[in-house]
Scaffold this active site. Structure first.
Site, short mmCIF file in Angstrom:
data_model
loop_
_atom_site.label_atom_id
_atom_site.label_comp_id
_atom_site.label_asym_id
_atom_site.label_seq_id
_atom_site.Cartn_x
_atom_site.Cartn_y
_atom_site.Cartn_z
N ILE A 28 1.13 6.94 0.19
CA ILE A 28 0.42 5.96 1.02
C ILE A 28 -1.02 5.83 0.54
CG2 ILE A 28 -0.31 5.38 3.37
CD1 ILE A 28 1.97 7.18 4.38
N CYS A 29 -1.45 4.60 0.36
CA CYS A 29 -2.83 4.33 -0.02
C CYS A 29 -3.54 3.64 1.14
CB CYS A 29 -2.88 3.45 -1.28
SG CYS A 29 -4.56 3.00 -1.77
N VAL A 30 -4.43 4.37 1.79
CA VAL A 30 -5.23 3.81 2.88
C VAL A 30 -6.57 4.53 2.87
CG1 VAL A 30 -4.30 5.41 4.59
CG2 VAL A 30 -5.27 3.23 5.33
N ASN A 77 0.80 -1.22 0.00
CA ASN A 77 0.00 0.00 0.00
C ASN A 77 0.83 1.27 0.00
OD1 ASN A 77 -1.62 -2.08 2.17
ND2 ASN A 77 -2.67 -1.45 0.29
#
Length: 280
Positions: A118-120, A111
């Site tokens: 950042i991928c969240v 992620n």
């Protein structure tokens, strides 16, 4: 600017980083609403005084639009024993829009893109203006514990995690060993004997060489007790030592008596043998 960047890369500390912030091409507090600046100042003070576990925030009072933090790799993960630097970028309409998160330290994670993005969901569709910086930082650290390969920015890491966890973990540990900062060694309290460990006894509360427990007050000097209590405790400790000494003396005396009796028996046997030889 270049010299400060080199110092930051070599020292990897907050003081060098804070000198860089005024030169960073980002918005300053002037671009944030006064009420947001006030709220951020309160949050950052709270993060500095009571930091979340495994997270340290670097604070610059002149620029709240860029928040830097050091994230400790959680134990039991491929990121253990590494410290990862990240940043949160706050736009002029924060908190209505979520901050953007980036890892500055290279990391192998499904992620986290190769450029550090950042991928969240917390920073995207699940964002809520009521969420604070503490919650965001905790979510980022939790991402190191439980990645989500289904929404991977790093496709190689995501695919590897789904198909071969051991290979993924090996890659992640390799990146951690090469790029992550090393945590400062924790102070050691000294060796503890196996006997006190097995018995769950504090070795600082025993009399050296005896295994006897010290009275509570004697073992906790400086805990706010008065002189009479300390004297009573000292007398108790002295009596315990005397008892040990007396016990040792008795054991020694008994040992000597046993030795003397054995010598006497041997002497009688020798005399009997001499008498037998004379008869012959």
């Amino acid at each position: 600017m270049i010299q400060l960047l080199r110092r930051f890369e070599s020292e990897r500390n907050c003081s060098a980083l804070l000198q860089l912030l005024p030169l960073w091409p980002m918005a300053t507090n002037e671009n944030l609403p006064p009420n947001v600046v006030k709220q951020l100042a309160k949050e950052l003070k709270n993060l500095d005084e009571t930091p979340p576990e495994g997270i340290k925030v670097c604070i610059n009072d002149d620029n709240f639009s860029t928040i830097f933090a050091d994230i400790e790799g959680p134990a039991g993960t491929p990121y253990e024993n590494g410290i990862f630097r990240m940043k949160l970028l706050l736009s002029h309409d924060f908190p209505q829009s979520p901050p953007k998160g980036f890892f500055l330290t290279k990391i192998f994670h499904p992620n986290i893109a190769t450029n550090g993005e950042i991928c969240v969901n917390t920073l995207k569709k699940d964002w809520n203006p009521s969420l604070g910086l503490r919650h965001v930082l905790l979510v980022v650290r939790c991402l190191l514990i439980e990645p989500f390969p289904e929404s991977a920015l790093n496709e190689q890491a995501g695919k590897m995690l789904l198909e071969n966890y051991e290979e993924y973990a090996r890659h992640a540990r390799l990146y951690t060993g090469i790029h992550a900062l090393k945590p400062k060694p924790k102070s050691k309290t000294g060796a503890i004997s196996e006997s006190t460990t097995a018995l769950n006894v504090d070795p600082t509360k025993t009399i050296s060489g005896t295994g006897l427990l010290l009275p509570p007050l004697a073992a906790n000097k400086g805990a706010g007790v008065n002189n009479d209590q300390l004297m009573t405790s000292a007398h108790a400790a002295a009596e315990a030592l005397s008892a040990v000494g007396a016990s040792a003396a008795v054991q020694k005396k008994e040992g000597l008596s046993t030795t003397a009796a054995k010598i006497q028996v041997d002497k009688k046997k020798m005399d009997a043998r001499k008498k037998s030889l004379k008869r012959l």
